[in-house]
Design a protein around this motif. Structure first.
Motif, PDB file in Angstrom:
ATOM      1  N   ILE A 113       0.880  -1.177   0.000  1.00 25.59           N
ATOM      2  CA  ILE A 113       0.000   0.000   0.000  1.00 25.59           C
ATOM      3  C   ILE A 113       0.914   1.222   0.000  1.00 25.59           C
ATOM      4  CG2 ILE A 113      -1.642   1.343   1.362  1.00 25.59           C
ATOM      5  CD1 ILE A 113      -2.969  -1.118   2.260  1.00 25.59           C
ATOM      6  N   ASP A 114       0.760   2.091  -0.996  1.00 25.67           N
ATOM      7  CA  ASP A 114       1.623   3.279  -1.112  1.00 25.67           C
ATOM      8  C   ASP A 114       0.827   4.545  -0.826  1.00 25.67           C
ATOM      9  OD1 ASP A 114       3.815   1.789  -1.863  1.00 25.67           O
ATOM     10  OD2 ASP A 114       3.448   2.013  -4.025  1.00 25.67           O
ATOM     11  N   TYR A 115       1.460   5.447  -0.080  1.00 30.89           N
ATOM     12  CA  TYR A 115       0.831   6.734   0.224  1.00 30.89           C
ATOM     13  C   TYR A 115       1.070   7.701  -0.928  1.00 30.89           C
ATOM     14  CZ  TYR A 115      -0.361  10.982   2.846  1.00 30.89           C
ATOM     15  OH  TYR A 115      -0.943  12.155   3.268  1.00 30.89           O
ATOM     16  N   MET A 116       0.017   8.348  -1.387  1.00 29.33           N
ATOM     17  CA  MET A 116       0.118   9.333  -2.467  1.00 29.33           C
ATOM     18  C   MET A 116       0.218  10.724  -1.832  1.00 29.33           C
ATOM     19  SD  MET A 116       0.025   7.488  -5.239  1.00 29.33           S
ATOM     20  CE  MET A 116       0.828   6.158  -4.344  1.00 29.33           C
ATOM     21  N   LYS A 117       1.455  11.081  -1.466  1.00 29.03           N
ATOM     22  CA  LYS A 117       1.680  12.279  -0.657  1.00 29.03           C
ATOM     23  C   LYS A 117       1.247  13.562  -1.379  1.00 29.03           C
ATOM     24  CE  LYS A 117       5.433  14.533   1.894  1.00 29.03           C
ATOM     25  NZ  LYS A 117       5.641  15.752   1.079  1.00 29.03           N
ATOM     26  N   ASN A 118       1.634  13.669  -2.642  1.00 30.94           N
ATOM     27  CA  ASN A 118       1.374  14.932  -3.359  1.00 30.94           C
ATOM     28  C   ASN A 118      -0.111  15.122  -3.630  1.00 30.94           C
ATOM     29  OD1 ASN A 118       4.167  15.305  -3.401  1.00 30.94           O
ATOM     30  ND2 ASN A 118       4.366  14.187  -5.324  1.00 30.94           N
ATOM     31  N   VAL A 119      -0.755  14.065  -4.109  1.00 29.53           N
ATOM     32  CA  VAL A 119      -2.191  14.149  -4.393  1.00 29.53           C
ATOM     33  C   VAL A 119      -2.975  14.350  -3.092  1.00 29.53           C
ATOM     34  CG1 VAL A 119      -4.186  12.791  -5.186  1.00 29.53           C
ATOM     35  CG2 VAL A 119      -2.106  12.874  -6.571  1.00 29.53           C
ATOM     36  N   SER A 120      -2.525  13.710  -2.030  1.00 31.61           N
ATOM     37  CA  SER A 120      -3.207  13.867  -0.739  1.00 31.61           C
ATOM     38  C   SER A 120      -3.173  15.330  -0.303  1.00 31.61           C
ATOM     39  CB  SER A 120      -2.541  12.995   0.331  1.00 31.61           C
ATOM     40  OG  SER A 120      -2.743  11.635   0.044  1.00 31.61           O
ATOM     41  N   GLU A 121      -2.007  15.958  -0.439  1.00 28.66           N
ATOM     42  CA  GLU A 121      -1.889  17.371  -0.054  1.00 28.66           C
ATOM     43  C   GLU A 121      -2.804  18.248  -0.905  1.00 28.66           C
ATOM     44  OE1 GLU A 121       2.691  17.071   1.599  1.00 28.66           O
ATOM     45  OE2 GLU A 121       2.285  18.359  -0.149  1.00 28.66           O
ATOM     46  N   PRO A 150      -7.306   4.217 -19.061  1.00 30.80           N
ATOM     47  CA  PRO A 150      -8.521   4.966 -19.425  1.00 30.80           C
ATOM     48  C   PRO A 150      -9.836   4.215 -19.225  1.00 30.80           C
ATOM     49  CG  PRO A 150      -7.314   4.283 -21.388  1.00 30.80           C
ATOM     50  CD  PRO A 150      -6.471   3.892 -20.218  1.00 30.80           C
ATOM     51  N   CYS A 151      -9.802   2.888 -19.115  1.00 29.36           N
ATOM     52  CA  CYS A 151     -11.053   2.121 -19.005  1.00 29.36           C
ATOM     53  C   CYS A 151     -11.492   1.981 -17.549  1.00 29.36           C
ATOM     54  CB  CYS A 151     -10.854   0.748 -19.640  1.00 29.36           C
ATOM     55  SG  CYS A 151     -12.313  -0.303 -19.548  1.00 29.36           S
ATOM     56  N   TYR A 152     -10.564   1.690 -16.649  1.00 28.05           N
ATOM     57  CA  TYR A 152     -10.935   1.353 -15.269  1.00 28.05           C
ATOM     58  C   TYR A 152     -10.382   2.337 -14.231  1.00 28.05           C
ATOM     59  CZ  TYR A 152     -12.214  -3.234 -17.227  1.00 28.05           C
ATOM     60  OH  TYR A 152     -12.782  -4.243 -17.942  1.00 28.05           O
ATOM     61  N   THR A 153      -9.067   2.265 -14.005  1.00 26.93           N
ATOM     62  CA  THR A 153      -8.503   2.979 -12.846  1.00 26.93           C
ATOM     63  C   THR A 153      -8.543   4.499 -13.015  1.00 26.93           C
ATOM     64  OG1 THR A 153      -6.305   2.678 -13.814  1.00 26.93           O
ATOM     65  CG2 THR A 153      -6.999   1.062 -12.179  1.00 26.93           C
ATOM     66  N   GLY A 154      -8.399   4.966 -14.262  1.00 28.08           N
ATOM     67  CA  GLY A 154      -8.474   6.405 -14.507  1.00 28.08           C
ATOM     68  C   GLY A 154      -9.879   6.925 -14.235  1.00 28.08           C
ATOM     69  N   LYS A 155     -10.872   6.158 -14.646  1.00 30.97           N
ATOM     70  CA  LYS A 155     -12.268   6.539 -14.387  1.00 30.97           C
ATOM     71  C   LYS A 155     -12.548   6.563 -12.900  1.00 30.97           C
ATOM     72  CE  LYS A 155     -15.315   5.536 -18.191  1.00 30.97           C
ATOM     73  NZ  LYS A 155     -16.285   4.663 -18.855  1.00 30.97           N
ATOM     74  N   THR A 156     -12.014   5.578 -12.215  1.00 32.32           N
ATOM     75  CA  THR A 156     -12.229   5.499 -10.765  1.00 32.32           C
ATOM     76  C   THR A 156     -11.575   6.685 -10.064  1.00 32.32           C
ATOM     77  OG1 THR A 156     -12.300   3.112 -10.907  1.00 32.32           O
ATOM     78  CG2 THR A 156     -11.881   4.028  -8.734  1.00 32.32           C
ATOM     79  N   PHE A 157     -10.355   6.984 -10.450  1.00 32.04           N
ATOM     80  CA  PHE A 157      -9.668   8.108  -9.800  1.00 32.04           C
ATOM     81  C   PHE A 157     -10.352   9.430 -10.132  1.00 32.04           C
ATOM     82  CE2 PHE A 157      -6.073  11.261  -9.774  1.00 32.04           C
ATOM     83  CZ  PHE A 157      -6.042  11.393  -8.390  1.00 32.04           C
ATOM     84  N   ALA A 158     -10.830   9.579 -11.373  1.00 33.53           N
ATOM     85  CA  ALA A 158     -11.601  10.786 -11.728  1.00 33.53           C
ATOM     86  C   ALA A 158     -12.835  10.874 -10.831  1.00 33.53           C
ATOM     87  CB  ALA A 158     -11.999  10.750 -13.210  1.00 33.53           C
ATOM     88  N   VAL A 198     -11.317  11.846 -17.839  1.00 35.01           N
ATOM     89  CA  VAL A 198     -10.576  10.664 -17.372  1.00 35.01           C
ATOM     90  C   VAL A 198      -9.100  10.800 -17.757  1.00 35.01           C
ATOM     91  CG1 VAL A 198     -10.309   8.156 -17.643  1.00 35.01           C
ATOM     92  CG2 VAL A 198     -12.594   9.161 -17.371  1.00 35.01           C
ATOM     93  N   ARG A 199      -8.853  11.258 -18.987  1.00 32.43           N
ATOM     94  CA  ARG A 199      -7.448  11.462 -19.379  1.00 32.43           C
ATOM     95  C   ARG A 199      -6.806  12.520 -18.482  1.00 32.43           C
ATOM     96  NH1 ARG A 199      -9.838  11.126 -24.283  1.00 32.43           N
ATOM     97  NH2 ARG A 199      -9.645  13.348 -24.723  1.00 32.43           N
ATOM     98  N   GLU A 200      -7.564  13.548 -18.135  1.00 33.87           N
ATOM     99  CA  GLU A 200      -7.007  14.577 -17.250  1.00 33.87           C
ATOM    100  C   GLU A 200      -6.655  14.002 -15.871  1.00 33.87           C
ATOM    101  OE1 GLU A 200      -9.805  17.760 -17.740  1.00 33.87           O
ATOM    102  OE2 GLU A 200      -8.738  18.452 -19.533  1.00 33.87           O
ATOM    103  N   ALA A 201      -7.492  13.087 -15.391  1.00 34.47           N
ATOM    104  CA  ALA A 201      -7.183  12.424 -14.110  1.00 34.47           C
ATOM    105  C   ALA A 201      -5.922  11.569 -14.255  1.00 34.47           C
ATOM    106  CB  ALA A 201      -8.364  11.566 -13.660  1.00 34.47           C
ATOM    107  N   ILE A 202      -5.754  10.957 -15.422  1.00 33.07           N
ATOM    108  CA  ILE A 202      -4.551  10.144 -15.680  1.00 33.07           C
ATOM    109  C   ILE A 202      -3.309  11.045 -15.711  1.00 33.07           C
ATOM    110  CG2 ILE A 202      -3.372   8.722 -17.422  1.00 33.07           C
ATOM    111  CD1 ILE A 202      -6.168   7.533 -18.118  1.00 33.07           C
ATOM    112  N   TYR A 203      -3.411  12.206 -16.387  1.00 36.62           N
ATOM    113  CA  TYR A 203      -2.271  13.139 -16.424  1.00 36.62           C
ATOM    114  C   TYR A 203      -1.959  13.628 -15.014  1.00 36.62           C
ATOM    115  CZ  TYR A 203      -3.398  13.491 -21.433  1.00 36.62           C
ATOM    116  OH  TYR A 203      -3.677  13.212 -22.743  1.00 36.62           O
ATOM    117  N   TYR A 204      -3.010  13.925 -14.277  1.00 37.22           N
ATOM    118  CA  TYR A 204      -2.835  14.458 -12.932  1.00 37.22           C
ATOM    119  C   TYR A 204      -2.078  13.458 -12.048  1.00 37.22           C
ATOM    120  CZ  TYR A 204      -4.041  15.987  -8.236  1.00 37.22           C
ATOM    121  OH  TYR A 204      -3.964  16.341  -6.923  1.00 37.22           O
TER     122      TYR A 204
END
Ligand SMILES: *Cc1c(COP(=O)(O)O)cnc(C)c1O
Length: 342
Positions: A17-25, A286-294, A269-275
């Motif tokens: 399990i990895d902490y996403m420090k930058n996105v969390s901030e 773009p099909c699964y994890t990017g949509k979920t994170f968006a 979704v692509r913007e969430a992937i870039y982010y």
């Protein structure tokens, strides 16, 4: 052993399990990724946990070949091919899909691992499920005539047995969450063919595990996601003779972030992937994890995920999806400016 079933253990577990420090901030939450994208075979992904149980069942039944179904770009098909290859079996994939015009992404990996892919074009006059069943029958007969014993795995490995892989993962997550001292944690899972989410949900409930679970649907489903989950649970309940009741409202699954269709190219979704790529060097698909994170980003904006909340998103893999033609052309248009010829 889970619910009386054994598996072939071929994964290196637990996944980190990895902490996403930058996105969390940025978002004002504590975001962690459960790295099921780092599982070991065939470029990795969530289907491998299900396949640990399905492979065992196949071997118990004397099978020599795994046959599965999905779209032409199925991640699950690629991982079924990987597991078969590694364990001395044959594999084949049947997809009701036209030829995409090139051998790229998962299709390329299937070929590298020596797995034939049977594409069937539907003329639209019958439901795809019928066309698929007919093709599966034909391919099964062909291989059985050559002496193979074929074991059929449904879409995404999402049946009563496959979901055990994520029942296991629910226990694994609970252990990690306890060890890390994370209180009041929300686990977020992508919901496609449902096996991943159901395994987590049933494991959480039956084992009374200390996290909440939210499922983010990536494609619309007739009758709604909650009803589908409840029906799937009925099948699980009957199969294992469980006592526990679970109805539609026991399942926190949402279709609010599915962007209208399966595996469609979507700018947000692509913007969430870039982010995620630019803040954490983590690649989503773009099909699964990017949509979920968006979806997670929107839930934070809408206040559905509270500031300061502990969120563990399951990274289910899917990397090859970014190389699928209809996604790649969109990425290429947007990223042209990053190429400098000097
Ligand atoms: C299949 C898949 C999912 C969805 O899992 P289901 O068990 O089908 O709901 C999520 N992410 C990736 C990358 C997948 O390949």
């Amino acid at each position: 052993m889970i619910l009386g079933h054994e598996k072939c253990s071929f994964l290196h577990l637990p996944t980190p399990i990895d902490y996403m420090k930058n996105v969390s901030e940025d978002l004002g939450i504590n975001l962690y990724l459960k790295r099921d994208d780092l599982t070991c075979l065939g470029v990795g992904g969530n289907k491998l946990r299900k396949l640990e149980y399905l492979l065992k069942d196949a071997k118990n039944k004397g099978a020599t070949m795994l046959l599965t179904v999905g779209g032409a770009q199925t991640n699950h098909g690629r991982l079924t091919a990987a597991v078969a290859t590694k364990h001395g079996m044959k594999a084949a994939i049947v997809a009701v899909d036209p030829y995409p015009g090139e051998i790229s992404a998962n299709l390329l990996l299937d070929g590298i691992m020596g797995c034939p892919v049977y594409l069937v074009k539907s003329d639209g006059s019958r439901p795809d499920s019928e066309v698929e069943a007919e093709a599966v029958k034909k391919v099964t007969e062909e291989w059985e005539a050559k002496g193979e014993k074929v074991y059929f795995i449904p879409t995404g490995g999402s049946n009563e047995i496959g979901m055990l892989g994520y029942y296991d993962c629910a226990l694994e997550l609970a252990g990690q969450i306890r060890e890390m001292g994370l209180e009041d944690t929300r686990v977020v899972s992508t919901v496609g063919s449902f096996g991943t989410y159901m395994g987590l949900a049933v494991g959480q409930r039956l084992e009374n595990l200390p996290f909440r679970l939210t499922g983010i649907g990536i494609s619309p489903k007739d009758g709604g996601l909650k009803n589908y989950a409840a029906e799937y649970y009925q099948r699980i309940k009957a199969f294992y003779g469980l006592k526990e009741e679970m109805g539609p409202d026991d399942f926190d699954v949402t279709s609010d972030y599915d962007r209208g269709a399966y595996n469609n190219p979507v700018k947000e979704v692509r913007e969430a992937i870039y982010y995620m790529g630019r803040r954490e060097a983590i690649i989503l698909d773009p099909c699964y994890t990017g949509k979920t994170f968006a979806g997670i980003c929107e839930m934070v904006k809408e206040g559905k995920i509270r500031k300061g909340e502990n969120v563990v998103m399951l990274h289910t893999g899917g990397l090859p999806g970014i190389y699928t033609k209809h996604h790649r052309v969109e990425f290429e248009k947007e990223l042209e400016g990053y190429i400098h010829i000097i």
